[in-house]
Design a protein around this motif. Sequence first.
Motif, PDB file in Angstrom:
ATOM      1  N   UNK A   1      12.240   3.608 -11.680  1.00  0.00           N
ATOM      2  CA  UNK A   1      10.804   3.473 -11.937  1.00  0.00           C
ATOM      3  C   UNK A   1      10.369   2.071 -11.514  1.00  0.00           C
ATOM      4  N   UNK A   2       9.074   1.869 -11.386  1.00  0.00           N
ATOM      5  CA  UNK A   2       8.583   0.514 -11.151  1.00  0.00           C
ATOM      6  C   UNK A   2       7.234   0.317 -11.839  1.00  0.00           C
TER       7      UNK A   2
ATOM      8  N   UNK B   1       3.556  -4.934  -6.987  1.00  0.00           N
ATOM      9  CA  UNK B   1       4.755  -4.506  -7.729  1.00  0.00           C
ATOM     10  C   UNK B   1       5.354  -5.659  -8.536  1.00  0.00           C
ATOM     11  N   UNK B   2       5.512  -5.416  -9.846  1.00  0.00           N
ATOM     12  CA  UNK B   2       5.940  -6.471 -10.768  1.00  0.00           C
ATOM     13  C   UNK B   2       7.412  -6.375 -11.141  1.00  0.00           C
ATOM     14  N   UNK B   3       8.003  -5.200 -11.065  1.00  0.00           N
ATOM     15  CA  UNK B   3       9.401  -5.070 -11.446  1.00  0.00           C
ATOM     16  C   UNK B   3       9.884  -3.643 -11.304  1.00  0.00           C
ATOM     17  N   UNK B   4      11.198  -3.474 -11.253  1.00  0.00           N
ATOM     18  CA  UNK B   4      11.836  -2.179 -11.050  1.00  0.00           C
ATOM     19  C   UNK B   4      12.796  -1.913 -12.202  1.00  0.00           C
ATOM     20  N   UNK B   5      12.843  -0.655 -12.650  1.00  0.00           N
ATOM     21  CA  UNK B   5      13.679  -0.272 -13.788  1.00  0.00           C
ATOM     22  C   UNK B   5      14.567   0.899 -13.380  1.00  0.00           C
TER      23      UNK B   5
ATOM     24  N   UNK C   1      -2.310  -2.083 -15.099  1.00  0.00           N
ATOM     25  CA  UNK C   1      -0.853  -2.040 -15.066  1.00  0.00           C
ATOM     26  C   UNK C   1      -0.397  -0.595 -15.236  1.00  0.00           C
ATOM     27  N   UNK C   2       0.353  -0.087 -14.268  1.00  0.00           N
ATOM     28  CA  UNK C   2       0.797   1.306 -14.283  1.00  0.00           C
ATOM     29  C   UNK C   2       2.307   1.376 -14.027  1.00  0.00           C
ATOM     30  N   UNK C   3       2.913   2.481 -14.450  1.00  0.00           N
ATOM     31  CA  UNK C   3       4.332   2.729 -14.210  1.00  0.00           C
ATOM     32  C   UNK C   3       4.480   4.002 -13.399  1.00  0.00           C
ATOM     33  N   UNK C   4       5.320   3.950 -12.360  1.00  0.00           N
ATOM     34  CA  UNK C   4       5.510   5.083 -11.462  1.00  0.00           C
ATOM     35  C   UNK C   4       7.008   5.363 -11.290  1.00  0.00           C
TER      36      UNK C   4
ATOM     37  N   UNK D   1       0.881  -1.181   0.000  1.00  0.00           N
ATOM     38  CA  UNK D   1       0.000   0.000   0.000  1.00  0.00           C
ATOM     39  C   UNK D   1       0.909   1.219   0.000  1.00  0.00           C
ATOM     40  N   UNK D   2       0.666   2.134  -0.953  1.00  0.00           N
ATOM     41  CA  UNK D   2       1.538   3.301  -1.039  1.00  0.00           C
ATOM     42  C   UNK D   2       0.725   4.582  -1.103  1.00  0.00           C
ATOM     43  N   UNK D   3       1.362   5.626  -0.637  1.00  0.00           N
ATOM     44  CA  UNK D   3       0.890   7.000  -0.861  1.00  0.00           C
ATOM     45  C   UNK D   3       1.944   7.665  -1.731  1.00  0.00           C
ATOM     46  N   UNK D   4       1.505   8.250  -2.851  1.00  0.00           N
ATOM     47  CA  UNK D   4       2.473   8.862  -3.752  1.00  0.00           C
ATOM     48  C   UNK D   4       2.010  10.247  -4.178  1.00  0.00           C
ATOM     49  N   UNK D   5       2.954  10.999  -4.709  1.00  0.00           N
ATOM     50  CA  UNK D   5       2.710  12.385  -5.130  1.00  0.00           C
ATOM     51  C   UNK D   5       2.615  12.420  -6.652  1.00  0.00           C
ATOM     52  N   UNK D   6       1.582  13.118  -7.168  1.00  0.00           N
ATOM     53  CA  UNK D   6       1.423  13.258  -8.611  1.00  0.00           C
ATOM     54  C   UNK D   6       1.262  14.731  -8.962  1.00  0.00           C
ATOM     55  N   UNK D   7       1.171  15.025 -10.271  1.00  0.00           N
ATOM     56  CA  UNK D   7       1.136  16.418 -10.714  1.00  0.00           C
ATOM     57  C   UNK D   7      -0.237  17.053 -10.566  1.00  0.00           C
ATOM     58  N   UNK D   8      -1.301  16.302 -10.797  1.00  0.00           N
ATOM     59  CA  UNK D   8      -2.639  16.905 -10.766  1.00  0.00           C
ATOM     60  C   UNK D   8      -3.292  16.695  -9.392  1.00  0.00           C
ATOM     61  N   UNK D   9      -4.364  17.440  -9.180  1.00  0.00           N
ATOM     62  CA  UNK D   9      -5.099  17.325  -7.919  1.00  0.00           C
ATOM     63  C   UNK D   9      -5.994  16.083  -7.926  1.00  0.00           C
TER      64      UNK D   9
END
Length: 329
Positions: A184-185, A173-177, A199-202, A155-163
């Motif tokens: 990125x992951x 989590x499937x993999x890290x780059x 499936x998303x990339x962050x 479970x994560x809390x993350x920061x994005x550009x929009x409100x």
Amino acid sequence: MRASRLLSVVLLLQDRGRLTAQQIATELDVSVRTVYRDIEALGAAGVPIYAELGAGGGYQLVDGYRTRLTGLTPQEAGTIFLAGVPEAAAELGLGAVLTTAELKLRAALPARLSRHVDEIRDLFHLDAAGWFRETETHPHLAALAAAVWNRRRARMRYRRWREPREVDRDIEPLGIILKAGVWYFVANVSRSPSAAPEQRTYRVATILELTVLDETFERPEGFDLASSWAAWAADFERRLHRDEATVRLAPAALDRIPHLMTRAMARNVRDGVGPPDPDGWTTVTLPIESVKHAHAELLRLGADIEVVSPPALREMMRSSALAMTALYG
């Protein structure tokens, strides 16, 4: 954990010969006091280690002694693929595991091949970090890597550009780059209990809080991290450059563009440039993220570029040119 470290001490001495307690402590990232205790435990277990006192002294194995306890654990075997990027392995929390895996491999090699490994390491070096960028901090990277390794939900809390700027997500989590020094992951994300995961990339640096859960998950059948990343990166580039600008380029600009422009811009210049006009300038269409971003990008070329369209971008370039003329007279 201690058994693995004791074996690492033996393998270090077997590979390097005589080492001081401080050298062993530095290699294994432990205290000198811990090394003293480990040496004592190995001696009590019958491993023939002796100490040479004085300048140039240290610990070493009796001549001819070699351990054959070199079997790799699954985690150590997996980290071998990170051997070329030890800094990345350390950031992932796998530095000690990689060190032990390398020691086990070297212990199994004949002396001639072991020396060849050192020669290769002196000849080639991979620096994965990007240029001209402050190093990001990744306080949650090691925990994320552990979740990937053990297939644990998080479970994560993350920061994005929009409100809203801060968002909570349940992820698998499937993999890290590591891309040009930026982590990125890829993850399957559940927006709600009833919705199918997406499936998303962050970017790892956007994680504000991360809690690894006890629940495990199954990786999607046929999922390939490299292919997934390549598809996402290509799509990201297409989405990033939503508009176009037509420009005229002086001959000098053609040589500078690969070093100053984005990869997409440079590719369009390389593939789309036409024959020069009577003044030696060429006209080309460039992909741009927005008029504002293009303005900042194209100013780098100074008087070696003329914006033809869109009108808003041409006006911004004109205003900048006038302001600089007024400033410098």
